[in-house]
Scaffold this motif. Structure first.
Motif, PDB file in Angstrom:
ATOM      1  N   GLU A  22     -43.161 -26.075 -59.657  1.00 39.73           N
ATOM      2  CA  GLU A  22     -44.356 -25.860 -58.826  1.00 39.73           C
ATOM      3  C   GLU A  22     -43.967 -25.239 -57.489  1.00 39.73           C
ATOM      4  OE1 GLU A  22     -46.949 -29.242 -58.144  1.00 39.73           O
ATOM      5  OE2 GLU A  22     -46.438 -30.039 -60.131  1.00 39.73           O
ATOM      6  N   LEU A  23     -42.906 -25.777 -56.886  1.00 40.38           N
ATOM      7  CA  LEU A  23     -42.435 -25.260 -55.607  1.00 40.38           C
ATOM      8  C   LEU A  23     -42.045 -23.790 -55.727  1.00 40.38           C
ATOM      9  CD1 LEU A  23     -41.611 -25.725 -52.633  1.00 40.38           C
ATOM     10  CD2 LEU A  23     -39.365 -26.454 -53.497  1.00 40.38           C
ATOM     11  N   VAL A  24     -41.332 -23.435 -56.770  1.00 38.04           N
ATOM     12  CA  VAL A  24     -40.926 -22.043 -56.988  1.00 38.04           C
ATOM     13  C   VAL A  24     -42.160 -21.147 -57.079  1.00 38.04           C
ATOM     14  CG1 VAL A  24     -39.832 -20.459 -58.643  1.00 38.04           C
ATOM     15  CG2 VAL A  24     -38.702 -22.609 -58.022  1.00 38.04           C
ATOM     16  N   ASP A  25     -43.188 -21.591 -57.789  1.00 37.65           N
ATOM     17  CA  ASP A  25     -44.417 -20.804 -57.918  1.00 37.65           C
ATOM     18  C   ASP A  25     -45.111 -20.620 -56.568  1.00 37.65           C
ATOM     19  OD1 ASP A  25     -43.998 -20.517 -60.642  1.00 37.65           O
ATOM     20  OD2 ASP A  25     -45.349 -22.168 -61.191  1.00 37.65           O
ATOM     21  N   ILE A  26     -45.149 -21.663 -55.758  1.00 37.89           N
ATOM     22  CA  ILE A  26     -45.783 -21.569 -54.438  1.00 37.89           C
ATOM     23  C   ILE A  26     -44.990 -20.628 -53.543  1.00 37.89           C
ATOM     24  CG2 ILE A  26     -46.340 -22.853 -52.327  1.00 37.89           C
ATOM     25  CD1 ILE A  26     -46.998 -25.236 -54.231  1.00 37.89           C
ATOM     26  N   ILE A  27     -43.671 -20.742 -53.570  1.00 37.12           N
ATOM     27  CA  ILE A  27     -42.823 -19.847 -52.772  1.00 37.12           C
ATOM     28  C   ILE A  27     -43.061 -18.398 -53.193  1.00 37.12           C
ATOM     29  CG2 ILE A  27     -40.442 -19.151 -52.319  1.00 37.12           C
ATOM     30  CD1 ILE A  27     -39.720 -22.185 -52.494  1.00 37.12           C
ATOM     31  N   ALA A  28     -43.168 -18.165 -54.492  1.00 39.59           N
ATOM     32  CA  ALA A  28     -43.432 -16.805 -54.987  1.00 39.59           C
ATOM     33  C   ALA A  28     -44.792 -16.309 -54.506  1.00 39.59           C
ATOM     34  CB  ALA A  28     -43.351 -16.775 -56.514  1.00 39.59           C
ATOM     35  N   SER A  29     -45.798 -17.180 -54.527  1.00 43.70           N
ATOM     36  CA  SER A  29     -47.141 -16.761 -54.084  1.00 43.70           C
ATOM     37  C   SER A  29     -47.170 -16.438 -52.589  1.00 43.70           C
ATOM     38  CB  SER A  29     -48.187 -17.829 -54.426  1.00 43.70           C
ATOM     39  OG  SER A  29     -48.071 -18.949 -53.566  1.00 43.70           O
ATOM     40  N   GLU A  30     -46.276 -17.057 -51.818  1.00 42.88           N
ATOM     41  CA  GLU A  30     -46.176 -16.780 -50.380  1.00 42.88           C
ATOM     42  C   GLU A  30     -45.295 -15.549 -50.109  1.00 42.88           C
ATOM     43  OE1 GLU A  30     -47.633 -18.477 -47.827  1.00 42.88           O
ATOM     44  OE2 GLU A  30     -47.946 -20.540 -48.482  1.00 42.88           O
ATOM     45  N   ARG A  31     -44.652 -15.031 -51.179  1.00 39.52           N
ATOM     46  CA  ARG A  31     -43.800 -13.842 -51.097  1.00 39.52           C
ATOM     47  C   ARG A  31     -42.658 -14.026 -50.097  1.00 39.52           C
ATOM     48  NH1 ARG A  31     -48.138  -9.822 -49.783  1.00 39.52           N
ATOM     49  NH2 ARG A  31     -46.383  -8.465 -49.325  1.00 39.52           N
ATOM     50  N   LEU A  32     -41.953 -15.157 -50.220  1.00 39.75           N
ATOM     51  CA  LEU A  32     -40.853 -15.470 -49.314  1.00 39.75           C
ATOM     52  C   LEU A  32     -39.534 -14.974 -49.886  1.00 39.75           C
ATOM     53  CD1 LEU A  32     -41.951 -19.048 -48.297  1.00 39.75           C
ATOM     54  CD2 LEU A  32     -42.384 -16.891 -47.140  1.00 39.75           C
ATOM     55  N   ALA A  33     -38.648 -14.591 -48.983  1.00 39.26           N
ATOM     56  CA  ALA A  33     -37.356 -14.031 -49.372  1.00 39.26           C
ATOM     57  C   ALA A  33     -36.227 -14.985 -48.999  1.00 39.26           C
ATOM     58  CB  ALA A  33     -37.150 -12.683 -48.682  1.00 39.26           C
ATOM     59  N   ILE A  34     -35.057 -14.743 -49.574  1.00 44.32           N
ATOM     60  CA  ILE A  34     -33.902 -15.610 -49.334  1.00 44.32           C
ATOM     61  C   ILE A  34     -33.186 -15.267 -48.031  1.00 44.32           C
ATOM     62  CG2 ILE A  34     -33.578 -16.139 -51.766  1.00 44.32           C
ATOM     63  CD1 ILE A  34     -31.258 -14.085 -51.770  1.00 44.32           C
ATOM     64  N   GLU A  35     -33.539 -14.144 -47.410  1.00 49.11           N
ATOM     65  CA  GLU A  35     -33.032 -13.763 -46.098  1.00 49.11           C
ATOM     66  C   GLU A  35     -34.005 -12.750 -45.513  1.00 49.11           C
ATOM     67  OE1 GLU A  35     -29.161 -12.374 -47.161  1.00 49.11           O
ATOM     68  OE2 GLU A  35     -29.867 -10.359 -47.632  1.00 49.11           O
ATOM     69  N   TRP A  36     -33.869 -12.455 -44.232  1.00 51.63           N
ATOM     70  CA  TRP A  36     -34.745 -11.466 -43.607  1.00 51.63           C
ATOM     71  C   TRP A  36     -34.599 -10.146 -44.363  1.00 51.63           C
ATOM     72  CZ3 TRP A  36     -38.389 -13.377 -40.879  1.00 51.63           C
ATOM     73  CH2 TRP A  36     -38.186 -14.486 -40.071  1.00 51.63           C
ATOM     74  N   ASP A  37     -35.726  -9.593 -44.810  1.00 49.69           N
ATOM     75  CA  ASP A  37     -35.762  -8.329 -45.554  1.00 49.69           C
ATOM     76  C   ASP A  37     -34.946  -8.397 -46.843  1.00 49.69           C
ATOM     77  OD1 ASP A  37     -37.348  -7.059 -43.532  1.00 49.69           O
ATOM     78  OD2 ASP A  37     -35.514  -6.810 -42.348  1.00 49.69           O
ATOM     79  N   GLY A  38     -34.745  -9.608 -47.366  1.00 54.67           N
ATOM     80  CA  GLY A  38     -33.954  -9.795 -48.575  1.00 54.67           C
ATOM     81  C   GLY A  38     -34.818  -9.830 -49.820  1.00 54.67           C
ATOM     82  N   GLU A  39     -34.161 -10.163 -50.928  1.00 54.44           N
ATOM     83  CA  GLU A  39     -34.872 -10.219 -52.200  1.00 54.44           C
ATOM     84  C   GLU A  39     -35.757 -11.465 -52.262  1.00 54.44           C
ATOM     85  OE1 GLU A  39     -32.332 -11.408 -55.749  1.00 54.44           O
ATOM     86  OE2 GLU A  39     -30.784 -10.825 -54.304  1.00 54.44           O
ATOM     87  N   PRO A  40     -36.844 -11.401 -53.027  1.00 56.50           N
ATOM     88  CA  PRO A  40     -37.745 -12.546 -53.157  1.00 56.50           C
ATOM     89  C   PRO A  40     -37.024 -13.743 -53.776  1.00 56.50           C
ATOM     90  CG  PRO A  40     -38.769 -10.549 -54.019  1.00 56.50           C
ATOM     91  CD  PRO A  40     -37.324 -10.228 -53.752  1.00 56.50           C
ATOM     92  N   PHE A  41     -37.394 -14.933 -53.311  1.00 54.06           N
ATOM     93  CA  PHE A  41     -36.808 -16.164 -53.850  1.00 54.06           C
ATOM     94  C   PHE A  41     -37.197 -16.325 -55.308  1.00 54.06           C
ATOM     95  CE2 PHE A  41     -37.208 -20.616 -55.028  1.00 54.06           C
ATOM     96  CZ  PHE A  41     -35.926 -21.070 -54.759  1.00 54.06           C
ATOM     97  N   GLU A  42     -36.218 -16.737 -56.109  1.00 53.92           N
ATOM     98  CA  GLU A  42     -36.434 -17.132 -57.504  1.00 53.92           C
ATOM     99  C   GLU A  42     -35.670 -18.423 -57.729  1.00 53.92           C
ATOM    100  OE1 GLU A  42     -35.369 -13.926 -60.105  1.00 53.92           O
ATOM    101  OE2 GLU A  42     -36.785 -12.547 -59.159  1.00 53.92           O
ATOM    102  N   ALA A  43     -35.980 -19.120 -58.796  1.00 53.12           N
ATOM    103  CA  ALA A  43     -35.394 -20.436 -59.061  1.00 53.12           C
ATOM    104  C   ALA A  43     -33.869 -20.417 -59.031  1.00 53.12           C
ATOM    105  CB  ALA A  43     -35.883 -20.971 -60.408  1.00 53.12           C
ATOM    106  N   HIS A  44     -33.252 -19.348 -59.519  1.00 51.83           N
ATOM    107  CA  HIS A  44     -31.785 -19.312 -59.568  1.00 51.83           C
ATOM    108  C   HIS A  44     -31.150 -19.219 -58.179  1.00 51.83           C
ATOM    109  CE1 HIS A  44     -32.576 -14.935 -59.564  1.00 51.83           C
ATOM    110  NE2 HIS A  44     -31.404 -14.857 -58.942  1.00 51.83           N
ATOM    111  N   HIS A  45     -31.942 -18.982 -57.144  1.00 52.01           N
ATOM    112  CA  HIS A  45     -31.412 -18.960 -55.780  1.00 52.01           C
ATOM    113  C   HIS A  45     -31.195 -20.368 -55.216  1.00 52.01           C
ATOM    114  CE1 HIS A  45     -33.191 -14.760 -55.660  1.00 52.01           C
ATOM    115  NE2 HIS A  45     -31.886 -14.600 -55.434  1.00 52.01           N
ATOM    116  N   HIS A  46     -31.731 -21.369 -55.881  1.00 52.72           N
ATOM    117  CA  HIS A  46     -31.528 -22.750 -55.434  1.00 52.72           C
ATOM    118  C   HIS A  46     -30.045 -23.089 -55.500  1.00 52.72           C
ATOM    119  CE1 HIS A  46     -31.800 -27.037 -54.936  1.00 52.72           C
ATOM    120  NE2 HIS A  46     -31.314 -27.246 -56.153  1.00 52.72           N
TER     121      HIS A  46
END
Length: 162
Positions: A22-46
């Motif tokens: 659920e958290l991963v889906d919410i993060i994706a809906s907020e379009r958050l990245a793993i760093e400034w101007d970085g790639e979008p967060f996905e579960a494997h980034h945990h």
């Protein structure tokens, strides 16, 4: 159109695998990245044993409303920073220690906590001022996915890394 600024959030706490999904889906809906101007967060980034830092530019109102509400309802601690919007609001740090409450602190654009004279007078003592700074400097604990992180650090929630 809403005023937009850069913002970041660090999320920690303990979840089960379904909640992590659920958290991963919410993060994706907020379009958050793993760093400034970085790639979008996905579960494997945990990363097991670390809190999750997330970043975005052009954030409406400087907050991640859905993510923050979800974290509050699941008692996940987080710290959010947002830049100021001239004439509307100054930069702020929002701290939630996982107790379903948030506290806002005035900060600089570099996320350094600042305090006004009126706040110092309200706090009443040097010790209280120091305590104010200490609570603003809350360290977010690691984000732990129960039954996954300890058993298999390479898997993340119900979504497994290939």
């Amino acid at each position: 159109m809403a005023d937009r600024v850069s913002a970041s959030i660090i999320v920690g706490g303990t979840l089960n695998a379904a909640e992590f999904d659920e958290l991963v889906d919410i993060i994706a809906s907020e379009r958050l990245a793993i760093e400034w101007d970085g790639e979008p967060f996905e579960a494997h980034h945990h990363v097991a044993g670390e809190p999750r830092s997330l970043f975005a530019h052009e954030v409406a109102g400087g907050s991640f409303d859905d993510l923050e509400s979800w974290c509050l309802s699941h008692r996940l601690p987080f710290v959010r920073w947002c830049g100021g919007y001239s004439g509307q609001w100054g930069p702020e740090r929002v701290v939630s220690t996982g107790d379903e409450r948030i506290t806002s602190y005035a900060v600089t654009e570099d996320d350094e906590v600042v305090i006004s004279r009126s706040k110092i007078e309200m706090l009443g003592s040097f010790e209280a001022v120091l305590a104010h700074f200490d609570t603003a400097e809350f360290t977010v604990p690691p984000l732990v996915v129960r039954g996954v992180d300890a058993d298999n650090p390479a898997s993340h929630g119900g979504r497994h890394v290939q």
